[in-house]
Design an enzyme around this catalytic site. Structure first.
Site, mmCIF file in Angstrom:
data_model
loop_
_atom_site.group_PDB
_atom_site.id
_atom_site.type_symbol
_atom_site.label_atom_id
_atom_site.label_comp_id
_atom_site.label_asym_id
_atom_site.label_seq_id
_atom_site.Cartn_x
_atom_site.Cartn_y
_atom_site.Cartn_z
ATOM 1 N N SER A 54 43.210 42.371 41.255
ATOM 2 C CA SER A 54 42.005 43.198 41.116
ATOM 3 C C SER A 54 41.268 43.294 42.451
ATOM 4 O O SER A 54 41.025 42.287 43.113
ATOM 5 C CB SER A 54 41.076 42.603 40.059
ATOM 6 O OG SER A 54 41.720 42.569 38.800
ATOM 7 N N HIS A 63 44.959 47.002 36.580
ATOM 8 C CA HIS A 63 46.307 46.777 37.095
ATOM 9 C C HIS A 63 47.130 48.036 36.823
ATOM 10 O O HIS A 63 47.294 48.455 35.670
ATOM 11 C CB HIS A 63 46.945 45.547 36.434
ATOM 12 C CG HIS A 63 46.351 44.254 36.915
ATOM 13 N ND1 HIS A 63 47.042 43.387 37.726
ATOM 14 C CD2 HIS A 63 45.136 43.701 36.714
ATOM 15 C CE1 HIS A 63 46.270 42.338 38.000
ATOM 16 N NE2 HIS A 63 45.105 42.509 37.396
ATOM 17 N N HIS A 114 50.179 38.169 33.572
ATOM 18 C CA HIS A 114 49.448 36.906 33.569
ATOM 19 C C HIS A 114 49.954 36.018 32.432
ATOM 20 O O HIS A 114 50.351 36.520 31.374
ATOM 21 C CB HIS A 114 47.949 37.145 33.377
ATOM 22 C CG HIS A 114 47.310 37.947 34.464
ATOM 23 N ND1 HIS A 114 47.430 39.321 34.534
ATOM 24 C CD2 HIS A 114 46.545 37.575 35.525
ATOM 25 C CE1 HIS A 114 46.761 39.763 35.595
ATOM 26 N NE2 HIS A 114 46.223 38.725 36.207
ATOM 27 N N TYR A 172 48.232 34.272 30.474
ATOM 28 C CA TYR A 172 47.390 34.381 29.284
ATOM 29 C C TYR A 172 47.768 35.559 28.384
ATOM 30 O O TYR A 172 47.319 35.642 27.242
ATOM 31 C CB TYR A 172 45.905 34.443 29.650
ATOM 32 C CG TYR A 172 45.474 35.608 30.498
ATOM 33 C CD1 TYR A 172 45.445 36.915 30.005
ATOM 34 C CD2 TYR A 172 45.052 35.406 31.811
ATOM 35 C CE1 TYR A 172 45.035 37.980 30.789
ATOM 36 C CE2 TYR A 172 44.634 36.463 32.600
ATOM 37 C CZ TYR A 172 44.628 37.739 32.084
ATOM 38 O OH TYR A 172 44.219 38.798 32.865
ATOM 39 N N GLU A 173 48.598 36.480 28.890
ATOM 40 C CA GLU A 173 48.992 37.621 28.071
ATOM 41 C C GLU A 173 50.027 37.249 27.017
ATOM 42 O O GLU A 173 50.075 37.856 25.950
ATOM 43 C CB GLU A 173 49.534 38.735 28.964
ATOM 44 C CG GLU A 173 48.481 39.322 29.908
ATOM 45 C CD GLU A 173 49.052 40.395 30.800
ATOM 46 O OE1 GLU A 173 49.365 41.479 30.276
ATOM 47 O OE2 GLU A 173 49.195 40.155 32.023
ATOM 48 N N ALA A 189 41.687 38.286 42.491
ATOM 49 C CA ALA A 189 40.242 38.169 42.394
ATOM 50 C C ALA A 189 39.941 36.780 41.843
ATOM 51 O O ALA A 189 40.636 36.318 40.931
ATOM 52 C CB ALA A 189 39.671 39.241 41.478
ATOM 53 N N MET A 198 42.993 33.026 37.449
ATOM 54 C CA MET A 198 43.936 32.983 36.334
ATOM 55 C C MET A 198 45.327 33.506 36.705
ATOM 56 O O MET A 198 46.061 33.967 35.825
ATOM 57 C CB MET A 198 43.380 33.796 35.155
ATOM 58 C CG MET A 198 42.018 33.346 34.679
ATOM 59 S SD MET A 198 41.369 34.429 33.368
ATOM 60 C CE MET A 198 39.666 33.863 33.275
ATOM 61 N N SER A 199 45.683 33.432 37.979
ATOM 62 C CA SER A 199 46.983 33.966 38.397
ATOM 63 C C SER A 199 47.478 33.212 39.616
ATOM 64 O O SER A 199 46.962 32.150 39.956
ATOM 65 C CB SER A 199 46.858 35.461 38.726
ATOM 66 O OG SER A 199 46.041 35.655 39.875
ATOM 67 N N ASN A 227 32.682 36.611 42.236
ATOM 68 C CA ASN A 227 31.535 36.018 41.539
ATOM 69 C C ASN A 227 31.464 34.540 41.875
ATOM 70 O O ASN A 227 32.438 33.953 42.358
ATOM 71 C CB ASN A 227 31.677 36.183 40.022
ATOM 72 C CG ASN A 227 32.979 35.595 39.500
ATOM 73 O OD1 ASN A 227 34.019 36.285 39.479
ATOM 74 N ND2 ASN A 227 32.956 34.332 39.095
ATOM 75 N N HIS A 286 35.091 40.593 32.561
ATOM 76 C CA HIS A 286 36.121 41.268 33.331
ATOM 77 C C HIS A 286 35.557 42.530 33.979
ATOM 78 O O HIS A 286 35.920 42.870 35.116
ATOM 79 C CB HIS A 286 37.314 41.620 32.436
ATOM 80 C CG HIS A 286 38.500 42.123 33.200
ATOM 81 N ND1 HIS A 286 39.140 41.380 34.172
ATOM 82 C CD2 HIS A 286 39.152 43.323 33.150
ATOM 83 C CE1 HIS A 286 40.143 42.081 34.684
ATOM 84 N NE2 HIS A 286 40.166 43.255 34.089
#
Length: 268
Positions: free
Chosen positions: A26, A57, A79, A81-82, A109, A204-205, A228, A240
């Site tokens: 991102s 994405h 990812h 988490y998907e 990000a 997260m990646s 952030n 998000h």
């Protein structure tokens, strides 16, 4: 014979195979507009490439050139988490390695844990913390699965990135990236724990891809765009949408730096 993603890509770039693979997170998608002689290939046309479910994405592979270098740019990643599985990027990255890519340049990000890195800052990852303790190499056979992660983020590539950043007048921090599975954001207590562990940013990646790349013998450079302050370190309401908005605001600076790094990247 099955028509594989590698077969299709070799047919498109047999004369000039890419030597650098790039994964765009991102805020980094503007790189594709900077590519020369660019060709966009939707992941749907490449068997085994991921269908992303994440806003921001693109879901396509770009073949193109920056300076003297040919690149294969993944605009979007899978990812953990998907699906809950850590090996979603294994086939794409191994395909790009077989195609000729020697280096993987990753971007993401991330949330900052350091007041000196406010939103909009850029950070080169020097090391990581695999908080999820998930590995994309589970199930692999042979001694090669025991991959050393010392200098997983190549020191020479990091130094090159710093040299380019200095020449552009763009501050580039360095720090340790902590990987959380997600998709929920971290709690303030988890962030305090990460500060104690020495983390500088959280996301997260990236970590699964680094493990896959090192197993494949690729050198890795990874850059974070801090969108952030991490949970509990500011009054921001994390979402998000907020991440995407902050990433877009800093996207030009990030894209300029990334393009300059890639066009001059030292290859063996």
């Amino acid at each position: 014979m099955t028509d594989t993603a590698l077969d299709r890509l070799r047919a498109r770039c047999a004369d000039q195979p890419p030597r650098i693979a790039v994964v765009l997170g991102s805020g980094w998608g503007g790189l594709t507009a900077r590519l020369q002689d660019a060709e966009r290939i939707p992941y749907a046309e490449l068997p085994g490439f991921p269908v992303s479910t994440v806003a921001g994405h693109d879901g396509a592979l770009w073949l193109g050139r920056l300076g003297a270098h040919r690149l294969a740019v993944m605009s979007g990643r899978k990812h953990v988490y998907e699906t809950g599985e850590a090996d979603g990027m294994k086939l794409p990255l191994r395909t790009l390695r077989a195609l000729g890519c020697e280096v993987l340049v990753q971007t993401n990000a991330a949330g900052s844990l350091q007041p000196a890195m406010p939103p909009g800052s850029l950070m080169a990852i020097s090391d990581h913390l695999n908080l999820s303790q998930r590995s994309p190499l589970v199930g692999e056979a042979g001694s090669e699965r025991f991959v050393s992660m010392v200098d997983a983020y190549d020191p020479a590539l990091r130094q090159h990135a710093q040299t380019i950043a200095q020449s552009l007048g763009t501050p580039l921090h360095e720090g340790v990236f902590a990987w959380f599975l997600g998709p929920q954001f971290e709690t303030p207590a988890e962030i305090r724990m990460m500060q104690g562990f020495g983390a500088d940013a959280v996301g997260m990646s990236t970590v699964p891809e680094t493990i896959i790349a090192r197993h494949a013998g690729m050198r890795v450079l990874a850059l974070s765009l801090l969108t952030n302050m991490a949970a509990g370190l500011s009054n921001e309401q994390l979402s998000h949408a907020h991440t995407l908005a902050q990433a877009q605001a800093a996207g030009d600076t990030a894209g300029d730096l990334l393009a300059a790094i890639l066009s001059t990247l030292p290859l063996s």
